[in-house]
Design a protein around this motif. Structure first.
Motif: not given
Length: 303
Positions: A176-182, A190-192, A202-212, A215-222
């Motif tokens: 929800r926070r990701f949807l309401e901000t980013a 995509s997002y760098e 944080a990086d740990a948040d991004v990992t959780q967003l991918v799991a949800a 987000l899907t991995v584009r390349d390293a850091g994107s």
């Protein structure tokens, strides 16, 4: 809009509301979540009416209201390549999306090139889609099965289905926070890593967003913006495209009458609907529409 592709099943027009744009917020970190406000939606433009040019001794005709002068006659189609034509095409293909096929778990997804089958002016389509994206009314998604294949989704149903997918899960608050901000503030595909950190993820948040699945991995850091469960749609989309192409390829001269195709029993793999897939084949230039005395023919572009 070119030769119309017949609708093989009943359609329900969908005209989802817009979302107020927040593009300027992309340039700096957001200090707090921002809810999705309701936008007003696009309106018709106005044009300057030419002055009356009657001869001497004649009285000017009563001037019509400026808005009425700019509006096309009732019942007439929107001007070719106009923003109204693009939005009408978007609503038309959106209405073909089979929600029930995916248990109403996905928002209606339209491929950008499907709109080209109804509005051949690709530049006009792309320009207005970018405008709608910058206004926050739609999002563009990279689904991954082709380099230039972009999906179009209205923002409000996208947000609703993303939240529905994580309801009751530990990531629900983070999503929800990701949807309401980013997502609400930045229209990017995509997002760098730097942008995500600036937005407070944080990086740990991004990992959780991918799991949800948002987000899907584009390349390293994107990472690409994504819709949870879109893999099922992509699988059905690709299979249906292949099945219809194979049916046309088996026809004499590798062409088939559009009316005849509508009367045939659809291939079992065309689960998204023949009309939905035809907009894909024509818009992607995999088949060509050929006018003939007996009606429109669909011919493989490779012949």
């Amino acid at each position: 809009m070119g030769d119309a592709i017949p609708v093989l099943a009943g359609k329900k027009r969908i005209s989802p509301p817009g979302v107020t744009p927040r593009v300027a917020a992309c340039a700096a970190p957001l200090s707090e979540p921002r809810p999705f406000p309701r936008g007003r939606g696009g309106g018709r433009g106005t044009s300057r009416r030419a002055p009356w040019s009657g001869g001497a001794g004649r009285s000017p005709a009563p001037s019509a209201p400026r808005d009425a002068a700019a509006r096309p006659p009732p019942g007439s189609p929107p001007p070719h390549g106009s923003p109204e034509a693009v939005e009408a095409a978007l609503r038309e293909v959106t209405a073909l999306f089979p929600r029930g096929l995916f248990g109403d778990a996905l928002p209606p997804l339209v491929l950008r090139h499907q709109l080209y089958s109804l509005v051949p002016d690709r530049t006009a389509v792309d320009r207005h889609l970018n405008h709608l994206r910058d206004e926050g009314r739609i999002r563009l998604l990279h689904l991954g099965f082709e380099a230039d294949a972009l999906a179009v989704v209205f923002t409000e149903p996208y947000v609703a289905k993303a939240l529905q997918a994580v309801a009751g899960k530990p990531q629900a608050g983070l999503v929800r926070r990701f949807l309401e901000t980013a997502v609400a503030a930045c229209p990017e595909l995509s997002y760098e890593q730097g942008r995500m950190r600036a937005l407070g993820f944080a990086d740990a948040d991004v990992t959780q967003l991918v799991a949800a699945g948002v987000l899907t991995v584009r390349d390293a850091g994107s990472w690409w913006l994504a819709v949870p469960g879109a893999g099922r749609f992509v699988k059905a989309f690709v299979r249906g495209r292949r099945a219809l192409l194979a049916a046309i390829r088996r026809s004499r001269y590798k062409e088939v009458a559009l009316a005849e195709l509508g009367q045939r029993r659809p291939p079992a793999a065309a689960r998204l609907g023949v009309t939905y897939h035809l907009h894909d084949l024509v818009g992607a230039q995999l088949v060509r529409r050929i006018p003939s005395a007996s009606g429109t023919l669909l011919r493989l572009a490779e012949t």
